[in-house]
Motif scaffolding. Sequence first.
Motif, PDB file in Angstrom:
ATOM      1  N   ALA A  68     -19.225  -0.010 -23.840  1.00 42.36           N
ATOM      2  CA  ALA A  68     -19.065  -0.831 -25.041  1.00 42.36           C
ATOM      3  C   ALA A  68     -20.248  -1.756 -25.296  1.00 42.36           C
ATOM      4  CB  ALA A  68     -17.782  -1.654 -24.939  1.00 42.36           C
ATOM      5  N   ALA A  69     -21.154  -1.892 -24.337  1.00 40.44           N
ATOM      6  CA  ALA A  69     -22.347  -2.715 -24.551  1.00 40.44           C
ATOM      7  C   ALA A  69     -23.491  -1.912 -25.153  1.00 40.44           C
ATOM      8  CB  ALA A  69     -22.802  -3.335 -23.222  1.00 40.44           C
ATOM      9  N   ALA A 119     -16.323  -6.652 -28.333  1.00 45.27           N
ATOM     10  CA  ALA A 119     -16.177  -5.211 -28.102  1.00 45.27           C
ATOM     11  C   ALA A 119     -16.078  -4.958 -26.598  1.00 45.27           C
ATOM     12  CB  ALA A 119     -17.367  -4.456 -28.690  1.00 45.27           C
ATOM     13  N   PRO A 173     -18.256  -0.842 -31.014  1.00 44.39           N
ATOM     14  CA  PRO A 173     -18.997  -1.894 -31.697  1.00 44.39           C
ATOM     15  C   PRO A 173     -19.397  -1.551 -33.127  1.00 44.39           C
ATOM     16  CG  PRO A 173     -19.743  -1.718 -29.434  1.00 44.39           C
ATOM     17  CD  PRO A 173     -18.807  -0.559 -29.672  1.00 44.39           C
ATOM     18  N   SER A 197     -17.575   7.369 -27.630  1.00 40.88           N
ATOM     19  CA  SER A 197     -16.646   6.872 -26.615  1.00 40.88           C
ATOM     20  C   SER A 197     -16.070   8.022 -25.803  1.00 40.88           C
ATOM     21  CB  SER A 197     -15.507   6.092 -27.278  1.00 40.88           C
ATOM     22  OG  SER A 197     -15.996   5.012 -28.043  1.00 40.88           O
ATOM     23  N   PRO A 227     -24.631  -2.901 -29.173  1.00 44.21           N
ATOM     24  CA  PRO A 227     -25.266  -4.225 -29.242  1.00 44.21           C
ATOM     25  C   PRO A 227     -26.579  -4.283 -28.456  1.00 44.21           C
ATOM     26  CG  PRO A 227     -22.906  -4.467 -28.921  1.00 44.21           C
ATOM     27  CD  PRO A 227     -23.218  -3.009 -28.737  1.00 44.21           C
ATOM     28  N   GLY A 257     -20.780  -7.229 -27.065  1.00 43.80           N
ATOM     29  CA  GLY A 257     -20.333  -6.011 -26.401  1.00 43.80           C
ATOM     30  C   GLY A 257     -20.475  -6.178 -24.900  1.00 43.80           C
ATOM     31  N   SER A 270     -16.997  -3.194 -34.975  1.00 43.81           N
ATOM     32  CA  SER A 270     -17.282  -4.627 -34.957  1.00 43.81           C
ATOM     33  C   SER A 270     -18.343  -4.984 -35.987  1.00 43.81           C
ATOM     34  CB  SER A 270     -17.746  -5.055 -33.560  1.00 43.81           C
ATOM     35  OG  SER A 270     -16.786  -4.748 -32.572  1.00 43.81           O
ATOM     36  N   ASP A 293     -19.400  -4.486 -20.939  1.00 46.39           N
ATOM     37  CA  ASP A 293     -18.837  -3.376 -20.176  1.00 46.39           C
ATOM     38  C   ASP A 293     -19.408  -3.402 -18.768  1.00 46.39           C
ATOM     39  OD1 ASP A 293     -17.368  -1.092 -19.500  1.00 46.39           O
ATOM     40  OD2 ASP A 293     -17.857  -0.096 -21.387  1.00 46.39           O
ATOM     41  N   HIS A 315     -17.631   2.970 -26.139  1.00 46.98           N
ATOM     42  CA  HIS A 315     -19.019   3.130 -26.590  1.00 46.98           C
ATOM     43  C   HIS A 315     -19.197   2.973 -28.106  1.00 46.98           C
ATOM     44  CE1 HIS A 315     -18.638   5.236 -22.763  1.00 46.98           C
ATOM     45  NE2 HIS A 315     -19.945   5.334 -22.652  1.00 46.98           N
TER      46      HIS A 315
END
Length: 365
Positions: A318-319, A104, A152, A348, A322, A175, A155, A177, A149
Amino acid sequence: MSVMTWRDGERGAPPVVCGVQALNGLGFNSHQTWALRRADFRALAESPFVLPSGKRLTMAHIRVLPEQEYGAHRLSLILRQVLGAWPDWLRGRLPRGRLAVALALPERYSKQVEHRRFAREREQLRQTLLTALEPVGHEPRLDVHAYGHGGPAYSFQWAGDLVATGEADAAMILGLDSYYDPDVVDLLADQRRLYDGDRVDGFIPGEGGAMVVLGTRRLASEAGLPVLAQLSSASVGSEVRNSYTGPNLGEGLADTVCAVTEDIAARKDSVDWWLGDVSSESYRIKEFQLAFPRFSAGVSHGASLMEFIPSHLGDMGAATLPTAVALVTEAFSRGDPLARNCLAWASSDGSTRGAILLEHPHGST
């Protein structure tokens, strides 16, 4: 709108979390991140970047990483540290084709973004991951999800369903970023979105990565892995009026989380812990204020805990989700906060909205 729920044999055995790792401005692993966050430490500090106002940009960056590194190389450093010894551990433990991996990434790495540098870096990160996984002994089934954001959550749907239906024995969700990038900082500064002490409704950027290993309870038992949490639901939706420059009625976020909470309400259950990605940006606060009464109705109780990841770790892009899983699994194993479940969500910059429901591995605390 898309929601997947794994419970009581629906869509196969519910996937479980049997491994986590995290790296961010606060900690070098999931336990440090949890412990320092519970102690109310914050990763916020001055960065080398100078804003047009002349002030240094406050960030939650990983200060042990080289200051001159950014872009795919910086994210690759994070990726390798987050993977740790897992590729070596998996060697010989999974038959060929039985490992699924979801990567991600931030929205700037989307194939729809026409920027040569980011298109090149997306492929670099993909190849870096495949190289790092070579000790496994065979190339895994790999998908890249560059939706920011909320991405994931997709995912978790993709990987969770492969595990639940038996198409994969194990899955890894990574994830990554970082806002520690001159081009990214310049763009955000031009958009007047960054916190600088005077503009208090700007956000504080962060960076980091987290990895979640999914499997079945049977795999965990046979491989000697812990069962840290059960992944019960993952929901992905979209916000049509998504721009931070225009109106946002919170409908996309409300619908996305309601797809999870409606099932909770139908079981006459409730949410013990809400974990969101709300920052100090006014449009994110407004979205939350409009959406929360709708998605929490009937499933909150007097002791429900509400927390936001950016307050300690900055905006992790994006982290975010996770990293939330890493925090939640540590909390489940240590009893702080005391919770039977946690519903985490993220919005996001673009249209994607995501939510996941994690439940205590033993059902109650």
